[in-house]
Write a protein that holds these residues in place. Structure first.
Motif, PDB file in Angstrom:
ATOM      1  N   TYR A   1     -37.844   1.263  29.606  1.00 49.47           N
ATOM      2  CA  TYR A   1     -36.823   0.434  29.386  1.00 49.47           C
ATOM      3  C   TYR A   1     -36.595   0.034  31.074  1.00 49.47           C
ATOM      4  O   TYR A   1     -36.265  -1.415  31.348  1.00 49.47           O
ATOM      5  CB  TYR A   1     -35.574   0.926  28.895  1.00 49.47           C
TER       6      TYR A   1
ATOM      7  N   TYR B   1     -32.320  -4.387  29.285  1.00 48.19           N
ATOM      8  CA  TYR B   1     -33.188  -3.251  29.348  1.00 48.19           C
ATOM      9  C   TYR B   1     -33.168  -2.281  30.514  1.00 48.19           C
ATOM     10  O   TYR B   1     -33.351  -1.151  30.228  1.00 48.19           O
ATOM     11  CB  TYR B   1     -34.920  -3.718  29.118  1.00 48.19           C
TER      12      TYR B   1
ATOM     13  N   LYS C   1     -30.355  -0.514  29.159  1.00 45.36           N
ATOM     14  CA  LYS C   1     -30.738   0.622  28.063  1.00 45.36           C
ATOM     15  C   LYS C   1     -31.324   1.876  29.038  1.00 45.36           C
ATOM     16  O   LYS C   1     -31.155   3.024  28.560  1.00 45.36           O
ATOM     17  CB  LYS C   1     -31.505  -0.006  27.179  1.00 45.36           C
TER      18      LYS C   1
END
Length: 171
Positions: free
Chosen positions: A104, A136, A139
């Motif tokens: 990620y 991302y 995340k």
């Protein structure tokens, strides 16, 4: 019998692995001698047989320790995100969370649009991210945080579990 924590057992496993490597090196040193033909072999501090016996003792302790660690990792749990996980599963989940975080973060570092090359004057190739890099990145940070939290839970649990193993000859 003496007791040790699961955390100490995990450390001891790496000490035993290192000891086995050292004994293998010692075996190589005492197994052969270079000397003049017909000369008497040199007197060494230990024989190959003595080193082999030490190696077998360490290997037996390694097997015993493995058995105890595996049983403890299966028989004990940690609570993570309201779920009880055996330690063995929690270790695997932490590894997976770290892999997810790495991937990620890689996507999080990407640019939304790049121009890698062009064909002549009229054709330009554009590489477009089909996702939001910032999402991302976020995340990835969250997966890292979760992995760290789970690792801390595992470590704390490892110090609370006692194993029947006498490690006095190694510590």
């Amino acid at each position: 019998m003496a007791k040790m924590s699961l955390a100490e057992a995990v450390k001891l496993k790496s000490i035993l692995n290192k000891r086995i490597q050292e004994l293998e090196g010692e075996m190589d040193r005492v197994a052969f001698a270079e000397m003049e033909k017909g000369a008497k072999p040199p007197k060494l501090p230990r024989t190959l047989l003595e080193v082999e016996r030490d190696m077998e003792d360490v290997r037996k302790d390694m097997r015993t320790l493995d058995k105890l660690v595996y049983a403890a990792n299966i028989g004990n749990t940690v609570t993570f995100n309201s779920e009880e996980l055996p330690i063995v599963e929690a270790i695997e989940l932490a590894t997976q969370l770290r892999a997810k975080a790495r991937k990620y973060k890689e996507y999080g570092a990407a640019q939304k649009e790049t121009y890698p090359y062009s064909y002549g004057d009229n054709i330009t190739i554009v590489r477009v991210a089909l996702f939001e890099p910032e999402e991302y990145r976020t995340k990835g940070l969250e997966a890292d945080r979760q992995a760290n939290r789970l690792s801390n839970l595992i470590n704390a649990k490892n110090y609370s579990i006692e194993l029947d193993f006498d490690a006095e000859k190694y510590f």
